[in-house]
Design a protein around this motif. Sequence first.
Motif, PDB file in Angstrom:
ATOM      1  N   GLY A   1       7.699   3.060   5.640  1.00  0.00           N
ATOM      2  CA  GLY A   1       7.706   4.070   4.590  1.00  0.00           C
ATOM      3  C   GLY A   1       7.530   3.422   3.222  1.00  0.00           C
ATOM      4  O   GLY A   1       6.768   3.917   2.376  1.00  0.00           O
ATOM      5  N   VAL A   2       8.216   2.308   2.994  1.00  0.00           N
ATOM      6  CA  VAL A   2       8.042   1.562   1.747  1.00  0.00           C
ATOM      7  C   VAL A   2       6.615   1.048   1.647  1.00  0.00           C
ATOM      8  O   VAL A   2       5.982   1.105   0.579  1.00  0.00           O
ATOM      9  CB  VAL A   2       9.068   0.409   1.658  1.00  0.00           C
ATOM     10  N   ARG A   3       6.071   0.561   2.761  1.00  0.00           N
ATOM     11  CA  ARG A   3       4.677   0.089   2.769  1.00  0.00           C
ATOM     12  C   ARG A   3       3.719   1.211   2.385  1.00  0.00           C
ATOM     13  O   ARG A   3       2.805   1.016   1.585  1.00  0.00           O
ATOM     14  CB  ARG A   3       4.328  -0.456   4.159  1.00  0.00           C
ATOM     15  N   HIS A   4       3.927   2.404   2.943  1.00  0.00           N
ATOM     16  CA  HIS A   4       3.063   3.534   2.612  1.00  0.00           C
ATOM     17  C   HIS A   4       3.203   3.934   1.141  1.00  0.00           C
ATOM     18  O   HIS A   4       2.222   4.310   0.495  1.00  0.00           O
ATOM     19  CB  HIS A   4       3.363   4.740   3.502  1.00  0.00           C
ATOM     20  N   MET A   5       4.426   3.865   0.610  1.00  0.00           N
ATOM     21  CA  MET A   5       4.607   4.198  -0.803  1.00  0.00           C
ATOM     22  C   MET A   5       3.899   3.186  -1.710  1.00  0.00           C
ATOM     23  O   MET A   5       3.314   3.561  -2.734  1.00  0.00           O
ATOM     24  CB  MET A   5       6.089   4.274  -1.141  1.00  0.00           C
ATOM     25  N   ILE A   6       3.951   1.920  -1.323  1.00  0.00           N
ATOM     26  CA  ILE A   6       3.230   0.903  -2.100  1.00  0.00           C
ATOM     27  C   ILE A   6       1.725   1.155  -2.032  1.00  0.00           C
ATOM     28  O   ILE A   6       1.013   1.014  -3.022  1.00  0.00           O
ATOM     29  CB  ILE A   6       3.606  -0.513  -1.610  1.00  0.00           C
ATOM     30  N   GLN A   7       1.242   1.558  -0.872  1.00  0.00           N
ATOM     31  CA  GLN A   7      -0.182   1.884  -0.756  1.00  0.00           C
ATOM     32  C   GLN A   7      -0.533   3.117  -1.593  1.00  0.00           C
ATOM     33  O   GLN A   7      -1.622   3.203  -2.144  1.00  0.00           O
ATOM     34  CB  GLN A   7      -0.556   2.121   0.702  1.00  0.00           C
ATOM     35  N   ASP A   8       0.396   4.069  -1.701  1.00  0.00           N
ATOM     36  CA  ASP A   8       0.147   5.243  -2.537  1.00  0.00           C
ATOM     37  C   ASP A   8       0.039   4.876  -4.013  1.00  0.00           C
ATOM     38  O   ASP A   8      -0.577   5.603  -4.794  1.00  0.00           O
ATOM     39  CB  ASP A   8       1.246   6.286  -2.344  1.00  0.00           C
ATOM     40  N   LEU A   9       0.651   3.765  -4.406  1.00  0.00           N
ATOM     41  CA  LEU A   9       0.553   3.292  -5.786  1.00  0.00           C
ATOM     42  C   LEU A   9      -0.768   2.566  -6.049  1.00  0.00           C
ATOM     43  O   LEU A   9      -1.041   2.180  -7.183  1.00  0.00           O
ATOM     44  CB  LEU A   9       1.725   2.370  -6.113  1.00  0.00           C
ATOM     45  N   GLY A  10      -1.554   2.350  -5.013  1.00  0.00           N
ATOM     46  CA  GLY A  10      -2.875   1.747  -5.189  1.00  0.00           C
ATOM     47  C   GLY A  10      -2.972   0.301  -4.758  1.00  0.00           C
ATOM     48  O   GLY A  10      -3.995  -0.336  -4.966  1.00  0.00           O
ATOM     49  N   TYR A  11      -1.929  -0.233  -4.160  1.00  0.00           N
ATOM     50  CA  TYR A  11      -1.953  -1.622  -3.690  1.00  0.00           C
ATOM     51  C   TYR A  11      -2.160  -1.642  -2.176  1.00  0.00           C
ATOM     52  O   TYR A  11      -1.870  -0.681  -1.483  1.00  0.00           O
ATOM     53  CB  TYR A  11      -0.644  -2.325  -4.044  1.00  0.00           C
ATOM     54  N   TRP A  12      -2.614  -2.776  -1.677  1.00  0.00           N
ATOM     55  CA  TRP A  12      -2.792  -3.011  -0.242  1.00  0.00           C
ATOM     56  C   TRP A  12      -3.689  -1.960   0.410  1.00  0.00           C
ATOM     57  O   TRP A  12      -3.488  -1.592   1.556  1.00  0.00           O
ATOM     58  CB  TRP A  12      -1.456  -3.049   0.490  1.00  0.00           C
ATOM     59  N   GLU A  13      -4.695  -1.498  -0.317  1.00  0.00           N
ATOM     60  CA  GLU A  13      -5.589  -0.485   0.241  1.00  0.00           C
ATOM     61  C   GLU A  13      -6.796  -1.083   0.945  1.00  0.00           C
ATOM     62  O   GLU A  13      -7.419  -0.413   1.761  1.00  0.00           O
ATOM     63  CB  GLU A  13      -6.050   0.462  -0.858  1.00  0.00           C
TER      64      GLU A  13
ATOM     65  N   MET B   1      -8.797  -3.454   3.583  1.00  0.00           N
ATOM     66  CA  MET B   1      -8.480  -3.677   4.997  1.00  0.00           C
ATOM     67  C   MET B   1      -7.726  -4.982   5.230  1.00  0.00           C
ATOM     68  O   MET B   1      -6.787  -5.019   6.021  1.00  0.00           O
ATOM     69  CB  MET B   1      -9.775  -3.648   5.821  1.00  0.00           C
ATOM     70  N   ASP B   2      -8.105  -6.050   4.534  1.00  0.00           N
ATOM     71  CA  ASP B   2      -7.438  -7.340   4.746  1.00  0.00           C
ATOM     72  C   ASP B   2      -5.976  -7.294   4.291  1.00  0.00           C
ATOM     73  O   ASP B   2      -5.079  -7.725   5.013  1.00  0.00           O
ATOM     74  CB  ASP B   2      -8.171  -8.457   3.999  1.00  0.00           C
ATOM     75  N   SER B   3      -5.740  -6.770   3.091  1.00  0.00           N
ATOM     76  CA  SER B   3      -4.369  -6.723   2.585  1.00  0.00           C
ATOM     77  C   SER B   3      -3.540  -5.691   3.351  1.00  0.00           C
ATOM     78  O   SER B   3      -2.341  -5.888   3.566  1.00  0.00           O
ATOM     79  CB  SER B   3      -4.350  -6.418   1.090  1.00  0.00           C
ATOM     80  N   ALA B   4      -4.155  -4.600   3.794  1.00  0.00           N
ATOM     81  CA  ALA B   4      -3.428  -3.601   4.582  1.00  0.00           C
ATOM     82  C   ALA B   4      -3.033  -4.170   5.948  1.00  0.00           C
ATOM     83  O   ALA B   4      -1.919  -3.934   6.431  1.00  0.00           O
ATOM     84  CB  ALA B   4      -4.282  -2.350   4.755  1.00  0.00           C
ATOM     85  N   ALA B   5      -3.938  -4.933   6.557  1.00  0.00           N
ATOM     86  CA  ALA B   5      -3.613  -5.555   7.845  1.00  0.00           C
ATOM     87  C   ALA B   5      -2.506  -6.590   7.688  1.00  0.00           C
ATOM     88  O   ALA B   5      -1.600  -6.675   8.524  1.00  0.00           O
ATOM     89  CB  ALA B   5      -4.862  -6.195   8.446  1.00  0.00           C
ATOM     90  N   LEU B   6      -2.556  -7.359   6.601  1.00  0.00           N
ATOM     91  CA  LEU B   6      -1.505  -8.348   6.362  1.00  0.00           C
ATOM     92  C   LEU B   6      -0.160  -7.677   6.119  1.00  0.00           C
ATOM     93  O   LEU B   6       0.865  -8.105   6.656  1.00  0.00           O
ATOM     94  CB  LEU B   6      -1.875  -9.239   5.174  1.00  0.00           C
ATOM     95  N   SER B   7      -0.160  -6.595   5.338  1.00  0.00           N
ATOM     96  CA  SER B   7       1.103  -5.901   5.085  1.00  0.00           C
ATOM     97  C   SER B   7       1.650  -5.266   6.363  1.00  0.00           C
ATOM     98  O   SER B   7       2.868  -5.190   6.556  1.00  0.00           O
ATOM     99  CB  SER B   7       0.935  -4.844   3.995  1.00  0.00           C
ATOM    100  N   ALA B   8       0.781  -4.817   7.259  1.00  0.00           N
ATOM    101  CA  ALA B   8       1.233  -4.270   8.539  1.00  0.00           C
ATOM    102  C   ALA B   8       1.859  -5.370   9.394  1.00  0.00           C
ATOM    103  O   ALA B   8       2.917  -5.163  10.015  1.00  0.00           O
ATOM    104  CB  ALA B   8       0.081  -3.618   9.281  1.00  0.00           C
TER     105      ALA B   8
END
Length: 124
Positions: free
Chosen positions: A84-96, A98-105
């Motif tokens: 949920g925190v990860r999704h909120m950070i993505q909603d702020l425009g970060y980790w969008e 594919m590479d950074s999103a995969a790393l954050s996952a």
Amino acid sequence: MRKERPKNLDLSTVKFPITATASILHRVSGIIVFIALAIFLFILNCSLSSAQDFQLVQGYLDTFIVEFVFWGALTGLAYHAVFGVRHMIQDLGYWEEMDSAALSAKVGFAITAVLSILAGVLVW
């Protein structure tokens, strides 16, 4: 004009990206947390109704299956909170990307694994 498109009906050959798996599991963990909340409220209600029921519930809490349900609920809650925190950070425009999103996952899965082990230590 109707175009014939290839159809892949063998779902075992479909490979989801890690970000899709994380998103689907986030929804599943939300359902697990919701069901666990109902179970915990029922147990709380039973334990507060009388002294005999409190003793009965206390006896049930020492069984493996109930401890396993508690561990599963805590793991589901940890997963849901972390992602949920990860999704909120993505909603702020970060980790969008594919590479950074995969790393954050991957980092989220690692944090959830550690929290799951800690929940197991807490329960057992």
